[in-house]
Design an enzyme around this catalytic site. Structure first.
Site, mmCIF file in Angstrom:
data_model
loop_
_atom_site.group_PDB
_atom_site.id
_atom_site.type_symbol
_atom_site.label_atom_id
_atom_site.label_comp_id
_atom_site.label_asym_id
_atom_site.label_seq_id
_atom_site.Cartn_x
_atom_site.Cartn_y
_atom_site.Cartn_z
ATOM 1 N N ASN A 62 0.789 -1.242 0.000
ATOM 2 C CA ASN A 62 0.000 0.000 0.000
ATOM 3 C C ASN A 62 0.815 1.284 0.000
ATOM 4 O O ASN A 62 0.266 2.363 -0.177
ATOM 5 C CB ASN A 62 -0.962 0.012 1.190
ATOM 6 N N TRP A 216 -10.533 -8.113 11.394
ATOM 7 C CA TRP A 216 -9.760 -7.723 10.214
ATOM 8 C C TRP A 216 -8.268 -7.768 10.545
ATOM 9 O O TRP A 216 -7.499 -8.467 9.907
ATOM 10 C CB TRP A 216 -10.147 -6.311 9.738
ATOM 11 N N SER A 438 2.552 -2.136 5.183
ATOM 12 C CA SER A 438 3.583 -3.171 5.338
ATOM 13 C C SER A 438 4.951 -2.657 4.894
ATOM 14 O O SER A 438 5.954 -2.823 5.599
ATOM 15 C CB SER A 438 3.204 -4.415 4.520
HETATM 16 O O1 SFD Z 1 -5.121 -3.430 2.261
HETATM 17 C C1 SFD Z 1 5.164 -9.891 20.016
HETATM 18 N N1 SFD Z 1 -1.857 -4.285 5.974
HETATM 19 C C2 SFD Z 1 -1.563 -3.942 4.656
HETATM 20 N N2 SFD Z 1 -0.407 -3.370 4.254
HETATM 21 C C3 SFD Z 1 -0.063 -3.283 2.924
HETATM 22 O O2 SFD Z 1 1.011 -2.769 2.575
HETATM 23 N N3 SFD Z 1 -0.894 -3.803 1.963
HETATM 24 C C4 SFD Z 1 -2.098 -4.385 2.263
HETATM 25 O O3 SFD Z 1 -2.766 -4.935 1.375
HETATM 26 C C5 SFD Z 1 -2.529 -4.311 3.646
HETATM 27 N N4 SFD Z 1 -3.807 -4.761 4.050
HETATM 28 C C6 SFD Z 1 -3.831 -5.535 5.214
HETATM 29 C C7 SFD Z 1 -2.875 -5.244 6.230
HETATM 30 C C8 SFD Z 1 -2.960 -5.991 7.416
HETATM 31 C C9 SFD Z 1 -3.927 -6.994 7.558
HETATM 32 C C10 SFD Z 1 -4.010 -7.771 8.819
HETATM 33 C C11 SFD Z 1 -4.824 -7.281 6.507
HETATM 34 C C12 SFD Z 1 -4.767 -6.550 5.345
HETATM 35 C C13 SFD Z 1 -5.850 -8.368 6.631
HETATM 36 C C14 SFD Z 1 -1.116 -3.613 7.048
HETATM 37 C C15 SFD Z 1 0.270 -4.201 7.384
HETATM 38 O O4 SFD Z 1 0.206 -5.570 7.508
HETATM 39 C C16 SFD Z 1 0.814 -3.544 8.658
HETATM 40 O O5 SFD Z 1 0.854 -2.169 8.412
HETATM 41 C C17 SFD Z 1 2.216 -4.022 9.089
HETATM 42 O O6 SFD Z 1 2.289 -5.417 9.152
HETATM 43 C C18 SFD Z 1 2.616 -3.419 10.431
HETATM 44 O O7 SFD Z 1 3.888 -3.889 10.783
HETATM 45 P P1 SFD Z 1 4.370 -4.043 12.358
HETATM 46 O O8 SFD Z 1 5.755 -4.519 12.333
HETATM 47 O O9 SFD Z 1 4.029 -2.818 13.089
HETATM 48 O O10 SFD Z 1 3.374 -5.169 12.942
HETATM 49 P P2 SFD Z 1 3.236 -6.730 12.570
HETATM 50 O O11 SFD Z 1 3.687 -7.003 11.180
HETATM 51 O O12 SFD Z 1 1.825 -7.106 12.879
HETATM 52 O O13 SFD Z 1 4.222 -7.468 13.602
HETATM 53 C C19 SFD Z 1 3.994 -7.506 14.985
HETATM 54 C C20 SFD Z 1 4.977 -8.510 15.582
HETATM 55 O O14 SFD Z 1 5.017 -8.424 16.998
HETATM 56 C C21 SFD Z 1 4.967 -9.721 17.556
HETATM 57 N N5 SFD Z 1 4.454 -9.571 18.915
HETATM 58 N N6 SFD Z 1 6.398 -10.445 20.137
HETATM 59 C C22 SFD Z 1 6.852 -10.672 21.393
HETATM 60 N N7 SFD Z 1 6.113 -10.395 22.524
HETATM 61 C C23 SFD Z 1 4.872 -9.845 22.427
HETATM 62 N N8 SFD Z 1 4.186 -9.549 23.545
HETATM 63 C C24 SFD Z 1 4.360 -9.566 21.126
HETATM 64 N N9 SFD Z 1 3.183 -9.048 20.659
HETATM 65 C C25 SFD Z 1 3.265 -9.046 19.312
HETATM 66 C C26 SFD Z 1 4.095 -10.494 16.572
HETATM 67 O O15 SFD Z 1 4.244 -11.886 16.680
HETATM 68 C C27 SFD Z 1 4.649 -9.971 15.259
HETATM 69 O O16 SFD Z 1 5.826 -10.643 14.921
HETATM 70 S S1 SFD Z 1 -5.152 -3.811 3.626
HETATM 71 O O17 SFD Z 1 -6.374 -4.518 3.916
HETATM 72 O O18 SFD Z 1 -4.962 -2.665 4.449
HETATM 73 P P1 AMP Z 2 -8.057 -1.075 2.138
HETATM 74 O O1 AMP Z 2 -8.198 -2.311 1.340
HETATM 75 O O2 AMP Z 2 -9.358 -0.421 2.481
HETATM 76 O O3 AMP Z 2 -7.139 -1.218 3.310
HETATM 77 O O4 AMP Z 2 -7.353 -0.009 1.185
HETATM 78 C C1 AMP Z 2 -6.097 -0.209 0.616
HETATM 79 C C2 AMP Z 2 -5.546 1.143 0.260
HETATM 80 O O5 AMP Z 2 -6.443 1.852 -0.599
HETATM 81 C C3 AMP Z 2 -5.327 2.071 1.439
HETATM 82 O O6 AMP Z 2 -4.212 2.855 1.119
HETATM 83 C C4 AMP Z 2 -6.594 2.896 1.490
HETATM 84 O O7 AMP Z 2 -6.402 4.132 2.133
HETATM 85 C C5 AMP Z 2 -6.903 3.053 0.006
HETATM 86 N N1 AMP Z 2 -8.333 3.168 -0.278
HETATM 87 C C6 AMP Z 2 -9.303 2.249 -0.024
HETATM 88 N N2 AMP Z 2 -10.510 2.671 -0.464
HETATM 89 C C7 AMP Z 2 -10.303 3.894 -0.999
HETATM 90 C C8 AMP Z 2 -11.146 4.864 -1.625
HETATM 91 N N3 AMP Z 2 -12.453 4.663 -1.750
HETATM 92 N N4 AMP Z 2 -10.575 6.000 -2.037
HETATM 93 C C9 AMP Z 2 -9.249 6.228 -1.900
HETATM 94 N N5 AMP Z 2 -8.408 5.362 -1.335
HETATM 95 C C10 AMP Z 2 -8.912 4.201 -0.889
#
Ligand code: SFD
Ligand code: AMP
Length: 630
Positions: A62, A216, A438
């Site tokens: 993203n 989610w 990510s």
């Molecule tokens: O579109 C301990 N995210 C998306 N990012 C993208 O770039 N593209 C996408 O398509 C994304 N989508 C999405 C995303 C997340 C999820 C769940 C879905 C869909 C279904 C967001 C990214 O994944 C997110 O921004 C990053 O992963 C954040 O990274 P970070 O490092 O802040 O968190 P992490 O990866 O979740 O890792 C956490 C770690 O900590 C560990 N942990 N270890 C020891 N002791 C403890 N007490 C701990 N508590 C946690 C975990 O095991 C893990 O290793 S979309 O839908 O948005």
């Molecule tokens: P999402 O699947 O909702 O996590 O969205 C993935 C990426 O697209 C994120 O960067 C969101 O901010 C962006 N996004 C999702 N829906 C919209 C929308 N309707 N308009 C603009 N950006 C969007």
């Protein structure tokens, strides 16, 4: 009770967490550590290959700024983030990530991540900043590089980190326990980098009963970053800026690909389009109501207004979107059929890559997206500073991006160091730098690791941790096992016992408080001062009762601590909601007693610190200072 072995690990830099930010940190730290003869150790509660938010994989990257193409600048990205967060953002942090994120993405590709390419060999964009990937194995690929960089001997998996080790207000390490063996772990370090992700299941989820646990964001991110840094005395920021994503209902499938790539509409039960019909509402939130893209919370809010008026369900018009794209091939029967097949498989892959349960739900409820719309709905609130929320630690920015005006406020020596000396944060753990996702979390992990190694080079001493502190922490961490052992035979049903509470019940109680009083799904994301005060009163009682949590085994001991971490995440959220006397992010939460945005008084960060010595909370307003605005 059996005596737990104490395992002590001494290192220079300790990376806590094994997710996207921690993997970025590992790669960068290994490089700088080698040059300086330092040791880097990583500890994760799970197995790095599939730990954290990217466990299931993702279907998009993203954040990709594509600076080389010349189409975008760092300022363009900063403008996007500032507008999306209704003006509240640390531009220095966002810019620092934006200028480094492309190189993380190029590394992912080099390590083997398939990024979609068009016929000319260019990346396929989902939207301006997003790239499409075949990302089922995204985390495995990124973790492999981190493991190669650190070496397996320096990686500890399935160790749950509970508390920081502190000496005179400075970080000196962390303690935790193995979730598989009866071992208590003490990590002594000169600097600690926190990447333990965000927090889920603080609020009652929509999924109950047989679907319980489905959310989610990943249920295993339980507020450890917030808890750990709060206990270490680090200042928090934007803890009111929870994230509520709109998702495909019940399976929580993402909507980004549908809105951006397939250009789908969302319509209500009457066929109306809230993004069109509700447009006048945006005038109430200027200047942010007038920007493009419309901020995520305002997009949510327009849909919520329809739902609250009884115009739901809201449908993602998948059939219409697919048909519209395929119709471009209407004159060529073979081409049309091929395009339809391609679109169908892209639709399914979007879910299979990152939210498999949504694909299962489609299959089990006979949904063919090319024939039938699917419901979308606002999910329960999550804490995730890396997406469109902003909660996390208040960290120092980089020196070279500051202006004379911001330097004194936003810079204190090392990029991404919190207000606690030696404690660094990245990803969901660092606040006010949203939209890193990510790729940006990985890049921020690298930035923070470089800062942490520099800190160690400049302050190369291991602070002496006294044994009494360690023994006290060991007793505290393992106490729930003792409570179980002493009392479980006293009642015929082990779930019901006057001497203890099990963590699942504790979690239900927390979720009920948050849902009803702090603006969860049942309260239509609405709250007010009286409700928030009631929440605090009930949370205080829950904190008292946390002394009586019991754990039958190591797995349940982890559940105990996960839920104590959640409790603190909840409390800092409620306190911050109370302190900010306005509504700035309708669609995330609404203060019914203060329903308007107040630019004059509240275009500011709300920060919170917990003082362990007095048990007091300190709430502070910090200025928002722009660096890139025209
Ligand atoms: O579109 C301990 N995210 C998306 N990012 C993208 O770039 N593209 C996408 O398509 C994304 N989508 C999405 C995303 C997340 C999820 C769940 C879905 C869909 C279904 C967001 C990214 O994944 C997110 O921004 C990053 O992963 C954040 O990274 P970070 O490092 O802040 O968190 P992490 O990866 O979740 O890792 C956490 C770690 O900590 C560990 N942990 N270890 C020891 N002791 C403890 N007490 C701990 N508590 C946690 C975990 O095991 C893990 O290793 S979309 O839908 O948005
Ligand atoms: P999402 O699947 O909702 O996590 O969205 C993935 C990426 O697209 C994120 O960067 C969101 O901010 C962006 N996004 C999702 N829906 C919209 C929308 N309707 N308009 C603009 N950006 C969007």
């Amino acid at each position: 009770m059996k005596e737990f072995q104490t395992v002590t690990v001494e290192t220079d830099l300790l990376i806590v967490g094994g997710g996207m930010s921690a993997c970025g940190a590992a790669v960068e730290a290994a490089y700088w550590a080698k040059q300086n003869g330092l040791k880097v150790t990583l500890v994760d509660k799970a197995a790095m290959d599939r730990s954290g938010a990217v466990a299931m994989g993702l279907s998009a990257i993203n954040q990709y700024v594509d600076l080389k193409s010349g189409n975008n600048t760092v300022k363009n990205y900063v403008d996007y983030v500032r507008q999306d967060l209704m003006g509240i953002t640390r531009e220095d942090l966002v810019a620092n990530i934006a200028r480094h994120v492309d190189s993380s993405v190029h590394l992912f590709e080099k390590w083997g991540l398939p990024i979609w390419k068009d016929e000319e060999g260019n990346y396929v964009h989902e939207g301006r900043w997003q790239l499409m990937i075949n990302g089922e194995s995204y985390k495995v690929i990124v973790a492999e590089a981190a493991k190669n960089a650190l070496g397996n001997d320096n990686i500890y998996e399935r160790i749950f980190i509970v508390e920081p080790l502190m000496v005179d207000g400075k970080i000196a390490g962390a303690v935790g326990f193995s979730t598989r063996e009866e071992k208590f772990y003490v990590f002594k370090a000169k600097s600690v980098l926190v990447g333990m992700g965000g927090a889920v299941h603080i609020f009652k989820p929509r999924s109950t009963g047989e679907g319980l646990g489905r959310a989610w964001y990943p249920p295993w991110n339980t507020g450890s970053s917030t808890y750990f840094t709060l206990q270490a005395g680090a200042e928090q920021t934007c803890q009111e800026v929870r994230f509520i994503p709109v998702r495909f209902k019940d399976g929580y499938g993402p909507v980004g690909a549908w809105f951006l790539l397939f250009k789908s509409r969302a319509t209500n039960a009457m066929g109306g389009e809230y993004m069109v019909e509700r447009r006048p509402e945006l005038d109430n939130w200027v200047p942010y109501g007038k920007v493009k893209p419309i901020p995520a919370n305002l997009r949510n809010y327009l849909g919520m207004l329809d739902t609250m008026e009884g115009k739901g369900p809201i449908f993602m018009r998948t059939e219409e979107a697919i048909q519209k794209i395929a119709n471009e091939f209407a004159d060529d029967e073979k081409g049309y059929k091929k395009k339809m097949k391609e679109l169908e498989s892209e639709a399914w892959e979007d879910f299979l890559d990152m939210t498999i349960s949504q694909a299962l739900l489609w299959a089990s409820s006979n949904v063919q997206p090319e024939e039938k719309s699917s419901e979308i709905a606002a999910a329960e609130p999550y804490f995730i500073g890396s997406h469109s929320g902003a909660s996390g630690c208040w960290v120092s920015g980089p020196e070279d991006i500051q202006t004379d005006e911001t330097k004194g406020e936003y810079f204190w020596g090392y990029a991404n160091m919190s207000t606690t000396p030696g404690l660094f944060c990245a990803g969901d753990a660092s606040g006010a730098s949203s939209h890193k996702f990510s790729s940006g979390s990985h890049a921020e992990g690298r930035i923070a690791a470089k800062g942490a190694i520099q800190y160690i080079v400049d302050n190369n001493t291991q602070l002496a941790v006294d044994d009494a502190q360690i023994n006290e922490l060991k007793d505290q961490l393992l106490k729930p096992l003792q409570i179980w052992e002493d009392n479980h035979a006293m009642s015929s049903d082990p779930d019901i016992n006057p001497a203890y509470m099990r963590p699942k019940m504790f979690m239900f109680r927390l979720q009920k408080i948050m849902d009803e009083y702090a603006g969860g799904v049942s309260a239509q994301f609405t709250t007010n001062e009286a409700m928030l005060n009631k929440a605090l009163e009930l949370l205080a009682m829950l904190r008292e009762d946390s002394e009586h949590l019991a754990a039958e085994d190591l797995h349940e001991l982890m559940r105990v601590w996960e839920n104590i971490h959640r409790l603190w995440q909840a409390e800092v959220h409620v306190r911050t909601l109370l302190f900010r006397e306005e509504t700035r992010w309708p669609g995330y939460y609404f203060r019914a007693d203060m329903p308007k945005m107040d630019e004059e008084n509240w275009l500011a960060f709300v920060n919170a610190t917990w003082h362990k010595d007095t048990g007091e909370w300190e709430m502070t307003k910090r200025p928002v200072k722009y660096i890139f605005k025209d």
